[in-house]
Design a protein around this motif. Structure first.
Motif, PDB file in Angstrom:
ATOM      1  N   LEU A 116     -12.931  80.135 -22.466  1.00 37.17           N
ATOM      2  CA  LEU A 116     -12.117  79.211 -21.698  1.00 37.17           C
ATOM      3  C   LEU A 116     -12.795  77.845 -21.652  1.00 37.17           C
ATOM      4  N   ASN A 117     -12.037  76.803 -21.945  1.00 36.66           N
ATOM      5  CA  ASN A 117     -12.510  75.428 -21.798  1.00 36.66           C
ATOM      6  C   ASN A 117     -11.995  74.885 -20.475  1.00 36.66           C
TER       7      ASN A 117
ATOM      8  N   VAL B 152     -17.469  80.623 -21.171  1.00 42.65           N
ATOM      9  CA  VAL B 152     -16.849  79.621 -20.313  1.00 42.65           C
ATOM     10  C   VAL B 152     -17.526  78.277 -20.564  1.00 42.65           C
ATOM     11  N   VAL B 153     -16.742  77.262 -20.951  1.00 44.83           N
ATOM     12  CA  VAL B 153     -17.233  75.886 -20.989  1.00 44.83           C
ATOM     13  C   VAL B 153     -16.948  75.294 -19.621  1.00 44.83           C
TER      14      VAL B 153
ATOM     15  N   ILE C  90     -20.469  87.346 -19.793  1.00 41.92           N
ATOM     16  CA  ILE C  90     -19.974  85.988 -20.027  1.00 41.92           C
ATOM     17  C   ILE C  90     -21.141  85.020 -20.131  1.00 41.92           C
ATOM     18  N   ARG C  91     -21.115  84.198 -21.181  1.00 43.17           N
ATOM     19  CA  ARG C  91     -22.121  83.159 -21.368  1.00 43.17           C
ATOM     20  C   ARG C  91     -21.530  81.803 -20.992  1.00 43.17           C
TER      21      ARG C  91
ATOM     22  N   GLY D 282     -24.836  79.438 -24.262  1.00 48.98           N
ATOM     23  CA  GLY D 282     -24.028  79.644 -25.460  1.00 48.98           C
ATOM     24  C   GLY D 282     -24.047  78.503 -26.450  1.00 48.98           C
ATOM     25  N   GLY D 283     -24.045  77.261 -25.945  1.00 48.21           N
ATOM     26  CA  GLY D 283     -24.036  76.118 -26.853  1.00 48.21           C
ATOM     27  C   GLY D 283     -23.174  74.994 -26.322  1.00 48.21           C
TER      28      GLY D 283
END
Length: 717
Positions: free
Chosen positions: A171-172, A219-220, A251-252, A297-298
């Motif tokens: 998700l963003n 998640v962003v 979740i990351r 995550g990045g």
């Protein structure tokens, strides 16, 4: 004794977590876990009389509590623990456990997140097994079993083996640090940065649980229009706190990286990706982040689009910008999601062509840990677009599809628009690359090389509203995104059926009425907003309501007249060889099919062609008459949804029923607004009379032009 005391404490925790009488606000989403009917209760309670759970990690304990929570809510019972496998035992464990290993279950090809649920006989006893290679797979398996119960499916002959087709299911959140959500229609951001890291709102856990239940694993946290502040140490401690809540749910966390951060918070004079000092700054920043959040995550990056900084500011390519960040993350296993949403006023091309023009020549030039994030369509989350031409055109570059849950262009939170059919339509589109039958789903779920990243991203519609998404039915789009990201070949109707049963109860008449509303809802929005392939007719900036007359904005591609090009002779954007030639970006069979009005699907006609108002449609009507028919059909479809919902008054809890009733009334009023304003404008351009039986708009064109909604929610800051 220690096992017994621990079990009692866990049972008390679970019972305490399941309210005995909770108002129906929508907070519970599809995880309501209300008691099943007596005949089902006995069946499920008998099937899972004892529980043997082999877990060691925090994720495994989360799976255990989630299972007990669901079973207790639906059956009123909590199966006690058992050290031995007896009759009607639910056995849960990973492949490295000797008991599970001895069962020889088909786990080898299911990866770290896959699972098996199987009914077996062990030593003469009926047993149900949930097995996985890692405990995150058990978590997903637990939620799958609970879904079986929620939708009243048999559990006595289970044989399920499943694993996600995509690695990154994310998700963003377009959330700003002041809690304002860009394109958000469900209240403030969930992330209360001012109180973090000292206070962890319980909603963070509930949010993570909902995501895990549908397989979302990333998640962003921050807006793609990024703020470099989030990369400062004080903010990273806040991110660390959220990561700690999400980690037990598999979740990351990810962050958006502002490309100019080395200048804004690093004190450098440049952000040139080929400058050694810039490269060193990002490497040091990545090292710092991973010291704070080891499983970070990045980065997600929006660059050189809508005024955002990027590598083009230094005459560098998107690949050079993405690779610089990828090199900084690579030692830690992080990835870069680099958005292909680019357009610029100084580019004279058709906006629909710009992403392909900039990215396709870079195929094969991105690092292995870069995945290019491509919107489902070539413009911008419109009610209907053809699939993005980049899908299938970059065979050496991982691509992930980006969809928008938050309905920026489909009526915000108050219009019922079930997006499952839209996403299925795109995912099942044939790209003809490299051959016929290669769908968009095939492109995104087939690694371009062994070990390459795959993924799907959804722009979240989640906020601080009690029902999470601003409306009850918008929850379905969150749910559907998780299911499509797990399996891009999913079917929208099957997803809708599961969601309706879990969210509104098992009553067949209620479920069928709700499905009837959902199935036609997106097409209704297309009809009263952007029929026959029209696009981007929304009002300026906030995109709330119609504005097809807008023509005075600074950038040409911000103006609706740029997209519909209506004049006295006709309407539509010519994207054939005689126009922008955007068709050339698609495979030859599609370019040929869509190259002539008579062979173009009518629902995309005006996307690709400028067509005479008198053009004969398949119905026998002229284009002008057909356009009016669609506007009227859209309004009528909303009225039909209202009638269906009225019939459920005594079948749905009162609070949620009233909310949906009110929102449908708003939608009906706004559908008429869209219809009348659009007809008034296009009639002023086409000079065509209204056919007999078509009602004139309620007001003249100037009345609609004077409507001012500058304070509509969600507009960018």
């Amino acid at each position: 004794m220690r096992l017994l005391l621990g079990w009692i404490a866990l049972v008390l925790t679970v019972i305490g977590a399941v309210p005995q009488a909770r108002a129906e606000t929508g907070y519970d989403l599809w995880l309501r876990y209300r008691p099943v009917e007596p005949e089902y209760r006995e069946r499920y309670a008998t099937a899972f009389r004892y529980l043997t759970f082999y877990v060691r990690s925090e994720v495994g304990e989360t799976a255990r509590v989630a299972l007990l929570d669901g079973l207790y809510g639906m059956t009123g019972l909590v199966p006690p623990p058992s050290d031995r496998i007896g009759a009607n035992t639910l056995l849960v464990g990973t492949a490295d456990n000797p008991v599970i290993a001895a069962l020889n279950l088909p786990l080898a090809g299911l990866g770290r997140e896959g699972f098996v649920i199987r009914s077996l006989t062990i030593d003469g006893h009926r047993v149900t097994v949930i097995a996985a290679n890692q405990e995150v797979g058990l978590l997903y398996g637990v939620f799958r079993l609970l879904r079986q119960i929620q939708i009243r499916q048999p559990v006595d002959a289970l044989d399920i083996a499943d694993a996600p087709k995509l690695q990154v299911r994310i998700l963003n959140h377009w959330d700003n640090l002041d809690r304002y959500v860009e394109r958000g229609y469900a209240g403030q951001s969930l992330w209360d940065w001012q109180k973090l890291p000292g206070h962890l709102d319980p909603r963070y856990t509930d949010y993570a649980r909902a995501n895990a239940s549908i397989g979302i694993n990333g998640v962003v946290l921050t807006n793609v229009n990024a703020n470099a502040e989030i990369l400062k140490p004080v903010w990273l401690e806040k991110v660390k706190a959220l990561a700690g809540v999400f980690r037990p749910w598999g979740i990351r966390v990810y962050l958006t990286a502002r490309f100019s951060a080395p200048i804004e918070i690093g004190g450098l004079k440049t952000a040139d990706p080929l400058d050694p000092a810039v490269q060193a700054w990002w490497k040091a920043k990545a090292d710092e982040i991973y010291r704070v959040i080891p499983d970070f995550g990045g980065f997600l990056v929006k660059a050189n689009s809508e005024g955002q900084p990027g590598p083009a500011d230094y005459k560098r390519s998107h690949a050079e910008g993405a690779n610089m960040l990828a090199d900084a993350l690579a030692p830690h296993g992080g990835i870069v999601m680099w958005r292909a949403f680019v357009y610029a006023a100084e580019n004279p091309e058709d906006r629909a062509k710009q992403a392909y023009t900039e990215f396709q020549p870079l195929d094969g030039k991105f690092r292995d840990n870069v995945i290019v994030q491509v919107k489902n369509g070539a413009v911008d989350f419109q009610p209907r677009e053809p699939f993005h031409p980049l899908f299938g055109a970059m065979p050496r570059t991982p691509l992930m599809m980006e969809v928008q849950l938050t309905k920026e262009y489909l009526g915000f939170a108050t219009h019922l628009a079930w997006l499952g059919p839209m996403w299925e339509e795109v995912l099942q589109s044939d790209t003809f690359r490299p051959k016929a039958g290669t769908t968009v789903a095939d492109v995104i779920d087939t690694p371009v090389r062994p070990g390459a990243v795959t993924g799907m991203a959804g722009v979240a519609n989640i906020g601080s509203d009690i029902n999470w998404t601003g409306s009850q039915f918008d929850q379905a789009n969150w749910y559907a995104f998780g299911r499509f990201a797990w399996d891009p070949d999913s079917k929208a109707d099957a997803i809708a059926q599961d969601w309706a049963r879990m969210t509104w109860g098992g009553d067949a008449q209620t479920v069928e009425a709700i499905l009837g509303m959902m199935r036609g809802s997106r097409e209704a929005v297309v009809d009263y907003m952007t029929p026959l392939g029209l696009a981007h007719l929304m009002a300026t900036g906030h995109h709330y309501g119609p504005g097809p007359w807008v023509s005075d904005l600074a950038r040409p591609e911000w103006n609706p007249v740029y997209y519909h090009k209506a004049d006295a002779s006709g309407i539509g954007f010519d994207r054939t060889k005689t126009g922008s030639d955007a068709l050339a970006q698609y495979a030859a069979p599609l370019a040929k099919r869509w190259g002539a009005p008579d062979t173009t699907p009518e629902n995309l006609l005006l996307w690709f062609h400028h067509v005479s108002w008198d053009h004969k449609m398949k119905s026998g009507r002229t284009l002008w008459e057909e356009l009016l028919t669609h506007y009227d059909r859209g309004v009528a479809s909303v009225a039909a949804m209202q009638a269906r919902w009225e019939g459920l008054k005594d079948r749905v809890d009162h609070r949620r029923w009233e909310e949906v009733r009110d929102f449908l009334a708003i939608q009906h009023d706004e559908a008429k607004w869209w219809r009348d304003a659009s007809i008034a404008y296009f009639q002023s351009v086409s000079k065509r009379p209204l056919p007999a039986g078509v009602a004139a708009p309620a007001h003249d064109l100037d009345w609609y032009k004077a409507i001012d909604n500058r304070y509509a929610p969600g507009n960018g800051k």
